[in-house]
Design a protein around this motif. Structure first.
Motif, PDB file in Angstrom:
ATOM      1  N   ALA A 167       0.840  -1.206   0.000  1.00 50.73           N
ATOM      2  CA  ALA A 167       0.000   0.000   0.000  1.00 50.73           C
ATOM      3  C   ALA A 167       0.869   1.248   0.000  1.00 50.73           C
ATOM      4  CB  ALA A 167      -0.934  -0.010   1.204  1.00 50.73           C
ATOM      5  N   ARG A 168       1.961   1.231   0.754  1.00 46.02           N
ATOM      6  CA  ARG A 168       2.879   2.381   0.776  1.00 46.02           C
ATOM      7  C   ARG A 168       3.487   2.603  -0.607  1.00 46.02           C
ATOM      8  NH1 ARG A 168       7.048   1.416   5.522  1.00 46.02           N
ATOM      9  NH2 ARG A 168       7.787   3.467   4.832  1.00 46.02           N
ATOM     10  N   VAL A 169       3.903   1.535  -1.257  1.00 42.43           N
ATOM     11  CA  VAL A 169       4.508   1.639  -2.589  1.00 42.43           C
ATOM     12  C   VAL A 169       3.486   2.178  -3.585  1.00 42.43           C
ATOM     13  CG1 VAL A 169       5.424   0.275  -4.522  1.00 42.43           C
ATOM     14  CG2 VAL A 169       6.269  -0.116  -2.200  1.00 42.43           C
ATOM     15  N   LYS A 170       2.264   1.735  -3.475  1.00 40.90           N
ATOM     16  CA  LYS A 170       1.212   2.170  -4.398  1.00 40.90           C
ATOM     17  C   LYS A 170       0.977   3.677  -4.316  1.00 40.90           C
ATOM     18  CE  LYS A 170      -3.427   0.953  -5.863  1.00 40.90           C
ATOM     19  NZ  LYS A 170      -4.571   0.076  -5.639  1.00 40.90           N
ATOM     20  N   ARG A 171       1.202   4.270  -3.141  1.00 43.76           N
ATOM     21  CA  ARG A 171       0.981   5.713  -2.955  1.00 43.76           C
ATOM     22  C   ARG A 171       2.138   6.571  -3.465  1.00 43.76           C
ATOM     23  NH1 ARG A 171      -1.053   3.734   2.082  1.00 43.76           N
ATOM     24  NH2 ARG A 171       0.917   4.237   3.088  1.00 43.76           N
ATOM     25  N   LEU A 172       3.259   5.962  -3.855  1.00 48.23           N
ATOM     26  CA  LEU A 172       4.399   6.735  -4.349  1.00 48.23           C
ATOM     27  C   LEU A 172       4.090   7.358  -5.711  1.00 48.23           C
ATOM     28  CD1 LEU A 172       7.296   4.250  -3.507  1.00 48.23           C
ATOM     29  CD2 LEU A 172       6.958   6.518  -2.484  1.00 48.23           C
ATOM     30  N   PRO A 173       4.754   8.475  -6.038  1.00 53.02           N
ATOM     31  CA  PRO A 173       4.621   9.009  -7.408  1.00 53.02           C
ATOM     32  C   PRO A 173       5.052   7.936  -8.417  1.00 53.02           C
ATOM     33  CG  PRO A 173       5.760  10.574  -5.979  1.00 53.02           C
ATOM     34  CD  PRO A 173       5.619   9.298  -5.199  1.00 53.02           C
ATOM     35  N   ASP A 174       4.494   8.012  -9.623  1.00 55.00           N
ATOM     36  CA  ASP A 174       4.691   6.957 -10.621  1.00 55.00           C
ATOM     37  C   ASP A 174       6.151   6.563 -10.833  1.00 55.00           C
ATOM     38  OD1 ASP A 174       2.014   6.609 -11.040  1.00 55.00           O
ATOM     39  OD2 ASP A 174       1.943   7.799 -12.890  1.00 55.00           O
ATOM     40  N   ASN A 175       7.048   7.532 -11.038  1.00 53.20           N
ATOM     41  CA  ASN A 175       8.432   7.167 -11.344  1.00 53.20           C
ATOM     42  C   ASN A 175       9.103   6.460 -10.168  1.00 53.20           C
ATOM     43  OD1 ASN A 175       8.384   9.677  -9.987  1.00 53.20           O
ATOM     44  ND2 ASN A 175      10.347  10.289 -10.870  1.00 53.20           N
ATOM     45  N   TYR A 176       8.805   6.858  -8.934  1.00 52.77           N
ATOM     46  CA  TYR A 176       9.359   6.186  -7.762  1.00 52.77           C
ATOM     47  C   TYR A 176       8.733   4.794  -7.600  1.00 52.77           C
ATOM     48  CZ  TYR A 176      11.460  10.618  -6.501  1.00 52.77           C
ATOM     49  OH  TYR A 176      12.200  11.762  -6.519  1.00 52.77           O
ATOM     50  N   ARG A 177       7.430   4.696  -7.850  1.00 49.95           N
ATOM     51  CA  ARG A 177       6.750   3.406  -7.752  1.00 49.95           C
ATOM     52  C   ARG A 177       7.320   2.421  -8.763  1.00 49.95           C
ATOM     53  NH1 ARG A 177       3.338   1.543 -10.800  1.00 49.95           N
ATOM     54  NH2 ARG A 177       2.650   3.538 -11.616  1.00 49.95           N
ATOM     55  N   ILE A 178       7.527   2.864  -9.992  1.00 52.02           N
ATOM     56  CA  ILE A 178       8.089   1.997 -11.034  1.00 52.02           C
ATOM     57  C   ILE A 178       9.486   1.523 -10.626  1.00 52.02           C
ATOM     58  CG2 ILE A 178       8.992   1.987 -13.400  1.00 52.02           C
ATOM     59  CD1 ILE A 178       6.585   3.899 -14.066  1.00 52.02           C
ATOM     60  N   ALA A 179      10.299   2.435 -10.102  1.00 56.33           N
ATOM     61  CA  ALA A 179      11.655   2.076  -9.679  1.00 56.33           C
ATOM     62  C   ALA A 179      11.629   1.097  -8.511  1.00 56.33           C
ATOM     63  CB  ALA A 179      12.444   3.327  -9.304  1.00 56.33           C
ATOM     64  N   VAL A 180      10.764   1.333  -7.531  1.00 52.31           N
ATOM     65  CA  VAL A 180      10.664   0.443  -6.372  1.00 52.31           C
ATOM     66  C   VAL A 180      10.189  -0.938  -6.805  1.00 52.31           C
ATOM     67  CG1 VAL A 180       8.879   0.001  -4.614  1.00 52.31           C
ATOM     68  CG2 VAL A 180      10.479   1.748  -4.247  1.00 52.31           C
ATOM     69  N   GLU A 181       9.206  -1.000  -7.683  1.00 52.30           N
ATOM     70  CA  GLU A 181       8.694  -2.293  -8.124  1.00 52.30           C
ATOM     71  C   GLU A 181       9.754  -3.070  -8.897  1.00 52.30           C
ATOM     72  OE1 GLU A 181       5.080  -1.120 -10.100  1.00 52.30           O
ATOM     73  OE2 GLU A 181       3.930  -1.177  -8.232  1.00 52.30           O
TER      74      GLU A 181
END
Length: 139
Positions: free
Chosen positions: A36-50
């Protein structure tokens, strides 16, 4: 089969059995909170984290609390980086693999991987005729 019981002992025994089969319920809750925390990240950060998460699932700690601690720290790092507007390239540097390996080095290997590394190193030592136990990166 009736899963409801009149005593807490039977229910507790059932929950212990269930966790043996399915894994820790608390760890599953922690993982859902992390996602859920990752899902709330801005798109570019979420893509990098995933992307990093996929890499870590293959090469990082493989079980339980060690893995969850790593993922929670990963979420902390990316939440803070997003809040500070740190560019993705500044976060990872020129070599994302080196970043991932350095990040993982801060966490113990899962029990399964540590055991298999030791088993592998011991087998090679026996095959080579060594009489001393293997040293080095076995855990």
């Amino acid at each position: 089969m009736d899963m409801t019981t009149g005593s807490n002992e039977s229910k507790s025994r059932y929950l212990r059995y269930l966790e043996i089969v399915t894994g820790s319920l608390e760890e599953k809750k922690r993982y859902r909170r992390y996602k859920a925390r990752v899902k709330r990240l801005p798109d570019n950060y979420r893509i990098a984290v995933e992307a990093l998460e996929r890499y870590l699932m293959h090469f990082g700690p493989a079980d339980g609390a060690g893995a969850m601690e790593m993922y929670e720290d990963l979420a902390d790092l990316f939440e803070q980086s997003a809040a500070d507007a740190t560019p993705i390239r500044d976060l990872f540097g020129d070599d994302p693999i080196e970043f991932a390996e350095t990040f993982m080095a801060n966490y113990p290997l899962g029990q399964y991987r540590a055991r298999e590394r030791h088993r592998f190193a011991s087998a090679v030592a026996r095959a080579a005729g060594d009489t001393t136990p293997p040293q080095g990166r076995t855990v």
